[in-house]
Write an enzyme that holds these catalytic residues in place. Structure first.
Site, PDB file in Angstrom:
ATOM      1  N   ALA A 155      -1.330  19.641  -7.736  1.00 37.33           N
ATOM      2  CA  ALA A 155      -3.077  19.951  -8.362  1.00 37.33           C
ATOM      3  C   ALA A 155      -3.120  19.859  -9.874  1.00 37.33           C
ATOM      4  O   ALA A 155      -4.168  19.757 -10.302  1.00 37.33           O
ATOM      5  CB  ALA A 155      -3.433  20.225  -6.863  1.00 37.33           C
ATOM      6  N   ASP A 165      -2.307  10.954  -6.306  1.00 39.32           N
ATOM      7  CA  ASP A 165      -3.931  10.489  -7.341  1.00 39.32           C
ATOM      8  C   ASP A 165      -2.857   9.542  -8.014  1.00 39.32           C
ATOM      9  O   ASP A 165      -3.710   8.854  -8.182  1.00 39.32           O
ATOM     10  CB  ASP A 165      -4.949  11.467  -8.337  1.00 39.32           C
ATOM     11  CG  ASP A 165      -3.736  12.533  -9.271  1.00 39.32           C
ATOM     12  OD1 ASP A 165      -2.558  11.950  -9.508  1.00 39.32           O
ATOM     13  OD2 ASP A 165      -4.029  13.611  -9.310  1.00 39.32           O
ATOM     14  N   HIS A 168       4.153  13.330  -1.069  1.00 41.59           N
ATOM     15  CA  HIS A 168       2.784  13.288   0.402  1.00 41.59           C
ATOM     16  C   HIS A 168       2.042  11.370   0.070  1.00 41.59           C
ATOM     17  O   HIS A 168       0.986  11.466   0.643  1.00 41.59           O
ATOM     18  CB  HIS A 168       1.384  14.095  -0.525  1.00 41.59           C
ATOM     19  CG  HIS A 168       2.412  15.149  -0.215  1.00 41.59           C
ATOM     20  ND1 HIS A 168       1.935  17.012  -0.892  1.00 41.59           N
ATOM     21  CD2 HIS A 168       2.927  15.749   0.982  1.00 41.59           C
ATOM     22  CE1 HIS A 168       2.180  17.499  -0.229  1.00 41.59           C
ATOM     23  NE2 HIS A 168       3.181  17.256   0.898  1.00 41.59           N
ATOM     24  N   CYS A 192      -0.933  -0.091   7.891  1.00 39.20           N
ATOM     25  CA  CYS A 192      -0.772   0.285   9.170  1.00 39.20           C
ATOM     26  C   CYS A 192       0.426   0.999   9.020  1.00 39.20           C
ATOM     27  O   CYS A 192       1.750   0.849   9.286  1.00 39.20           O
ATOM     28  CB  CYS A 192      -0.562  -1.109   9.344  1.00 39.20           C
ATOM     29  SG  CYS A 192      -0.731  -1.820  11.639  1.00 39.20           S
ATOM     30  N   CYS A 227       2.318  -1.548  12.689  1.00 37.84           N
ATOM     31  CA  CYS A 227       2.825  -2.314  11.851  1.00 37.84           C
ATOM     32  C   CYS A 227       3.884  -2.645  10.195  1.00 37.84           C
ATOM     33  O   CYS A 227       5.162  -3.804  10.009  1.00 37.84           O
ATOM     34  CB  CYS A 227       3.198  -4.237  11.268  1.00 37.84           C
ATOM     35  SG  CYS A 227       1.187  -3.985  10.792  1.00 37.84           S
ATOM     36  N   CYS A 266      -5.682  -3.551  10.475  1.00 37.87           N
ATOM     37  CA  CYS A 266      -4.743  -4.056  10.273  1.00 37.87           C
ATOM     38  C   CYS A 266      -5.009  -5.715  10.312  1.00 37.87           C
ATOM     39  O   CYS A 266      -5.443  -6.188  11.361  1.00 37.87           O
ATOM     40  CB  CYS A 266      -3.876  -4.406   9.870  1.00 37.87           C
ATOM     41  SG  CYS A 266      -2.043  -4.966   9.832  1.00 37.87           S
ATOM     42  N   CYS A 320      -1.698  -6.564  12.923  1.00 42.06           N
ATOM     43  CA  CYS A 320      -1.783  -6.060  14.224  1.00 42.06           C
ATOM     44  C   CYS A 320      -2.688  -5.991  14.647  1.00 42.06           C
ATOM     45  O   CYS A 320      -3.131  -5.233  15.775  1.00 42.06           O
ATOM     46  CB  CYS A 320      -1.158  -5.416  14.571  1.00 42.06           C
ATOM     47  SG  CYS A 320      -0.627  -4.177  13.585  1.00 42.06           S
TER      48      CYS A 320
END
Length: 227
Positions: free
Chosen positions: A34, A106, A121, A129, A132, A149, A152
């Site tokens: 960060a 970011d 990360h 989703c 799926c 989504c 699905c």
């Protein structure tokens, strides 16, 4: 020139030592946290939203139990962080073109043009989703209070690692550490599991570690020769 004179007075010994390591390295590996994005106007860890620590909010349990609250925070985050631009440290690393592992979500390394960057990360500005696997742009979160989504109908989530989940691409990262001959940590203490395994692995292999935890936007361009 004024910046150079200031650096020469305050950080000359560190820069000279780091510079010798950098010049002699053939396969440096950069890890960013960060702190590298502070000069872009982004916060370090410990930020809160409406008094709630983000580490408490961005968990799978909170996401599933309070999705509306979760996405209210997420939209604020998108709005505020979406205006950030890469600073000289990001741009210098992009111009260098080597391997970068970032703990940040970011997207500023990619935005600056870094093609060899692994984001352990995930990515703030994408929705995913978890059923799926569909990946969508984050702006969908501004069209629905709780986006679902289109494939699905499951809840969408930011394409990020929630607190407590395994980081991504860690095997690749450790392979890169094994191949490196210099480790440069920028804006991170590397003290959270499993990221804390990286400096330990480097130490076992005798790989030098450079830590830059201040003024990355000034020191990094000088170090990599892109000032």
């Amino acid at each position: 020139m004024a910046v150079g004179e200031q650096i020469a007075k305050e950080d000359r010994q560190d820069l000279e030592f780091w510079g010798r390591l950098w010049q002699s390295a053939r396969r440096p590996l950069v890890l960013s946290g960060a702190g590298i994005s502070v000069a872009s106007g982004l916060p370090t860890v410990g930020q809160r939203w409406n008094g709630i620590p983000l580490r408490t909010l961005f968990t799978q349990r909170r996401f599933e139990s309070r999705p509306k609250e979760f996405f209210d925070c997420y939209r604020d985050w998108l709005w505020n962080w979406g205006r950030a631009e890469p600073n000289p440290a990001h741009r210098a690393l992009a111009a260098w073109g080597g391997r970068v592992v970032t703990l940040n979500v970011d997207g500023l390394h990619r935005k600056s043009g870094s093609s060899g960057c692994v984001e352990v990360h995930g990515r703030l500005f994408e929705l995913a989703c978890r059923q799926c696997g569909l990946i969508l742009e984050a702006r969908l979160a501004f069209r629905e209070d709780v986006p679902r989504c289109p494939g699905c109908n499951s809840l969408l989530a930011p394409n990020m690692v929630f607190v407590g989940e395994p980081v991504r691409h860690f095997a690749t990262v450790m392979d890169w550490v094994g191949d490196a001959d210099l480790l440069v940590a920028i804006g991170t203490r590397l003290d959270v599991s499993p990221i804390n395994q990286i400096p330990l692995a480097a130490h076992r292999k005798g790989i030098p570690l450079v830590r830059i935890n201040r003024r990355a936007e000034v020191l990094v361009p000088i170090l990599v020769g892109r000032a």
